[in-house]
Design a protein around this motif. Structure first.
Motif, PDB file in Angstrom:
ATOM      1  N   ARG A  53       1.179 -18.275   8.226  1.00 41.55           N
ATOM      2  CA  ARG A  53       0.433 -19.405   8.796  1.00 41.55           C
ATOM      3  C   ARG A  53       0.286 -19.246  10.308  1.00 41.55           C
ATOM      4  N   SER A  54       1.353 -18.792  10.963  1.00 40.88           N
ATOM      5  CA  SER A  54       1.287 -18.569  12.413  1.00 40.88           C
ATOM      6  C   SER A  54       0.288 -17.471  12.760  1.00 40.88           C
ATOM      7  N   ILE A  55       0.310 -16.377  11.987  1.00 37.20           N
ATOM      8  CA  ILE A  55      -0.645 -15.297  12.230  1.00 37.20           C
ATOM      9  C   ILE A  55      -2.073 -15.790  12.024  1.00 37.20           C
ATOM     10  N   GLY A  56      -2.293 -16.574  10.980  1.00 40.05           N
ATOM     11  CA  GLY A  56      -3.628 -17.110  10.736  1.00 40.05           C
ATOM     12  C   GLY A  56      -4.108 -17.991  11.871  1.00 40.05           C
ATOM     13  N   ARG A  57      -3.210 -18.816  12.428  1.00 40.42           N
ATOM     14  CA  ARG A  57      -3.595 -19.666  13.553  1.00 40.42           C
ATOM     15  C   ARG A  57      -3.912 -18.844  14.794  1.00 40.42           C
ATOM     16  N   VAL A  58      -3.129 -17.794  15.042  1.00 47.61           N
ATOM     17  CA  VAL A  58      -3.396 -16.936  16.200  1.00 47.61           C
ATOM     18  C   VAL A  58      -4.761 -16.259  16.056  1.00 47.61           C
ATOM     19  N   VAL A  59      -5.068 -15.750  14.873  1.00 44.97           N
ATOM     20  CA  VAL A  59      -6.365 -15.103  14.639  1.00 44.97           C
ATOM     21  C   VAL A  59      -7.499 -16.104  14.839  1.00 44.97           C
ATOM     22  N   ALA A  60      -7.364 -17.299  14.275  1.00 43.72           N
ATOM     23  CA  ALA A  60      -8.408 -18.316  14.415  1.00 43.72           C
ATOM     24  C   ALA A  60      -8.591 -18.723  15.873  1.00 43.72           C
ATOM     25  N   THR A  61      -7.499 -18.872  16.610  1.00 48.61           N
ATOM     26  CA  THR A  61      -7.587 -19.234  18.024  1.00 48.61           C
ATOM     27  C   THR A  61      -8.263 -18.144  18.836  1.00 48.61           C
ATOM     28  N   THR A  62      -7.930 -16.893  18.557  1.00 49.73           N
ATOM     29  CA  THR A  62      -8.552 -15.772  19.271  1.00 49.73           C
ATOM     30  C   THR A  62     -10.059 -15.734  19.041  1.00 49.73           C
ATOM     31  N   LEU A  63     -10.478 -15.911  17.802  1.00 52.16           N
ATOM     32  CA  LEU A  63     -11.909 -15.906  17.496  1.00 52.16           C
ATOM     33  C   LEU A  63     -12.611 -17.095  18.140  1.00 52.16           C
ATOM     34  N   ALA A  64     -11.969 -18.259  18.135  1.00 52.78           N
ATOM     35  CA  ALA A  64     -12.586 -19.444  18.740  1.00 52.78           C
ATOM     36  C   ALA A  64     -12.751 -19.256  20.246  1.00 52.78           C
ATOM     37  N   ARG A  65     -11.751 -18.701  20.906  1.00 49.48           N
ATOM     38  CA  ARG A  65     -11.859 -18.465  22.347  1.00 49.48           C
ATOM     39  C   ARG A  65     -12.948 -17.458  22.660  1.00 49.48           C
ATOM     40  N   SER A  66     -13.084 -16.429  21.840  1.00 47.42           N
ATOM     41  CA  SER A  66     -14.148 -15.442  22.052  1.00 47.42           C
ATOM     42  C   SER A  66     -15.520 -16.086  21.917  1.00 47.42           C
ATOM     43  N   ASP A  67     -15.701 -16.924  20.893  1.00 46.16           N
ATOM     44  CA  ASP A  67     -16.985 -17.611  20.714  1.00 46.16           C
ATOM     45  C   ASP A  67     -17.270 -18.551  21.886  1.00 46.16           C
TER      46      ASP A  67
ATOM     47  N   GLY B  45      -4.870  -8.935  12.092  1.00 48.40           N
ATOM     48  CA  GLY B  45      -4.219 -10.031  11.368  1.00 48.40           C
ATOM     49  C   GLY B  45      -3.777  -9.597   9.987  1.00 48.40           C
ATOM     50  N   SER B  46      -4.629  -8.850   9.300  1.00 52.22           N
ATOM     51  CA  SER B  46      -4.271  -8.349   7.974  1.00 52.22           C
ATOM     52  C   SER B  46      -3.102  -7.376   8.052  1.00 52.22           C
ATOM     53  N   LEU B  47      -3.104  -6.518   9.075  1.00 49.88           N
ATOM     54  CA  LEU B  47      -2.005  -5.569   9.243  1.00 49.88           C
ATOM     55  C   LEU B  47      -0.690  -6.298   9.518  1.00 49.88           C
ATOM     56  N   LEU B  48      -0.729  -7.318  10.359  1.00 51.27           N
ATOM     57  CA  LEU B  48       0.483  -8.084  10.644  1.00 51.27           C
ATOM     58  C   LEU B  48       0.982  -8.813   9.403  1.00 51.27           C
ATOM     59  N   ARG B  49       0.075  -9.339   8.591  1.00 51.69           N
ATOM     60  CA  ARG B  49       0.495 -10.013   7.353  1.00 51.69           C
ATOM     61  C   ARG B  49       1.195  -9.035   6.417  1.00 51.69           C
ATOM     62  N   SER B  50       0.651  -7.836   6.305  1.00 49.12           N
ATOM     63  CA  SER B  50       1.276  -6.833   5.436  1.00 49.12           C
ATOM     64  C   SER B  50       2.663  -6.453   5.945  1.00 49.12           C
ATOM     65  N   MET B  51       2.794  -6.293   7.273  1.00 45.21           N
ATOM     66  CA  MET B  51       4.089  -5.937   7.840  1.00 45.21           C
ATOM     67  C   MET B  51       5.105  -7.052   7.625  1.00 45.21           C
ATOM     68  N   VAL B  52       4.686  -8.300   7.816  1.00 49.19           N
ATOM     69  CA  VAL B  52       5.600  -9.432   7.606  1.00 49.19           C
ATOM     70  C   VAL B  52       6.052  -9.487   6.152  1.00 49.19           C
ATOM     71  N   THR B  53       5.113  -9.322   5.242  1.00 43.70           N
ATOM     72  CA  THR B  53       5.457  -9.356   3.816  1.00 43.70           C
ATOM     73  C   THR B  53       6.441  -8.249   3.464  1.00 43.70           C
ATOM     74  N   PHE B  54       6.210  -7.052   3.983  1.00 44.70           N
ATOM     75  CA  PHE B  54       7.095  -5.917   3.691  1.00 44.70           C
ATOM     76  C   PHE B  54       8.503  -6.175   4.226  1.00 44.70           C
ATOM     77  N   VAL B  55       8.601  -6.646   5.467  1.00 46.61           N
ATOM     78  CA  VAL B  55       9.911  -6.877   6.075  1.00 46.61           C
ATOM     79  C   VAL B  55      10.667  -7.979   5.333  1.00 46.61           C
ATOM     80  N   VAL B  56       9.978  -9.079   5.013  1.00 44.46           N
ATOM     81  CA  VAL B  56      10.636 -10.191   4.324  1.00 44.46           C
ATOM     82  C   VAL B  56      11.127  -9.762   2.946  1.00 44.46           C
ATOM     83  N   VAL B  57      10.295  -9.034   2.219  1.00 40.24           N
ATOM     84  CA  VAL B  57      10.690  -8.583   0.877  1.00 40.24           C
ATOM     85  C   VAL B  57      11.887  -7.635   0.953  1.00 40.24           C
ATOM     86  N   MET B  58      11.871  -6.705   1.894  1.00 41.87           N
ATOM     87  CA  MET B  58      12.988  -5.762   2.015  1.00 41.87           C
ATOM     88  C   MET B  58      14.288  -6.487   2.363  1.00 41.87           C
TER      89      MET B  58
END
Length: 314
Positions: free
Chosen positions: A49-63, A96-109
């Motif tokens: 959720r935090s990663i998603g908010r950061v991605v959305a904020t970055t895109l909004a600021r760029s626009d 954002g997708s790469l960070l989500r994958s890394m978070v999922t991998f670390v949490v699962v391990m």
């Protein structure tokens, strides 16, 4: 007989032990495992959720930044580099997708290791084996790891993207594909180059930001510069006011004056700040218009011989 049997069998002890053992079972390892899994799910959800908010904020600021551009140069760059904005959006989503994958991998391990520890499995041999395997893999695939890390930073820093004309040192061409491991580009002769990201030492991006058109105009030494230079300024001013070129010029081209004098040749330099990759078309247009103005006003070009400019031409 029943009394003797009851004397040998402690019924009260059974009633006291059995419920207590069942409660120990429910409050022991299974409950710890459930708590670990639930905590891992919650932690992963919060991180994603935090990663998603950061991605959305970055895109909004760029626009918002693109919407607030008001100067001519900013508008021209925004129009000419619309693909760059889309590339920024895709790059943000990719990271954002790469960070989500890394978070999922670390949490699962971490969750799996915690559960194994809870059930009493000794992780020492497992971690030792994994460490030896990691070292061996690191030595054997260090170039691959280097390529991937370089690719991540290239995408994160937006060093170049699809459609950019770049100089990688090994080849110069248009980028056709950028992945985490290799970059594919096509040079002016149509040759496709596959370059490992880890082997790229430097990058010269000819399509990023803005470009400069530098035009040297030779005239005869005998010509009056008080007439020639204002004539060139008039030509570039008309070019700047032309609707066909306002979206390619960031500002009015500047006639900086005499660049050199060699024999019978006086070279006058014109510098124009253009949108990315538009410097070649602007240079050709300036030369064509200046040549037409010279013909109309009787300005002579230097006399050229097979060995260069004529030394005594007047």
């Amino acid at each position: 007989m029943p009394e003797r049997f009851l004397d040998g069998f402690n019924l009260h002890a059974l009633l006291e032990v059995t419920p207590h053992s069942a409660w120990d079972w429910f409050t022991g390892q299974p409950l710890d495992i459930v708590i670990t899994v639930v905590a891992a799910v919650i932690l992963r959800w919060l991180a994603l959720r935090s990663i998603g908010r950061v991605v959305a904020t970055t895109l909004a600021r760029s626009d918002a930044r693109r919407t607030g551009e008001s100067s001519r140069a900013a508008r021209v760059l925004a129009q000419a580099t619309g693909s760059a904005h889309e590339r920024h959006r895709q790059r943000t989503l990719t990271m954002g997708s790469l960070l989500r994958s890394m978070v999922t991998f670390v949490v699962v391990m971490v969750t799996v290791l915690t559960i194994l520890t809870t059930v009493g499995i000794n992780l020492g041999p497992v971690l030792a084996t994994a460490g030896v395997g990691g070292v061996a893999l690191g030595f054997g695939a260090q170039s691959l790891v280097k390529d991937f890390l370089s690719g991540i930073f290239m995408i994160l820093e937006d060093q170049y993207g699809v459609g950019d004309v770049v100089d990688t040192g090994e080849a110069i061409g248009t980028v056709e594909e950028v992945s985490l491991r290799v970059t594919r580009l096509r040079d002016g002769q149509g040759v496709v180059w596959y370059i490992r990201n880890g082997e790229i030492i430097r990058i010269g991006n000819k399509s990023q930001g803005w470009s400069t058109a530098m035009v040297d105009i030779p005239v005869a030494y005998s010509e009056n510069l008080d007439k020639v230079i204002p004539l060139i300024r008039t030509v570039v001013h008309e070019l700047d006011q032309s609707p066909d070129w306002t979206d390619k010029l960031l500002e009015e081209p500047q006639v900086v004056g005499v660049e050199s004098m060699t024999g019978s040749v006086v070279t006058i330099r014109v510098i124009a700040k253009t949108a990315p990759e538009q410097q070649y078309g602007v240079s050709r247009e300036i030369r064509e218009r200046v040549k037409a103005a010279f013909d109309e006003n009787g300005v002579k070009a230097p006399v050229m011989t097979p060995f260069g400019p004529a030394a005594g031409a007047r």
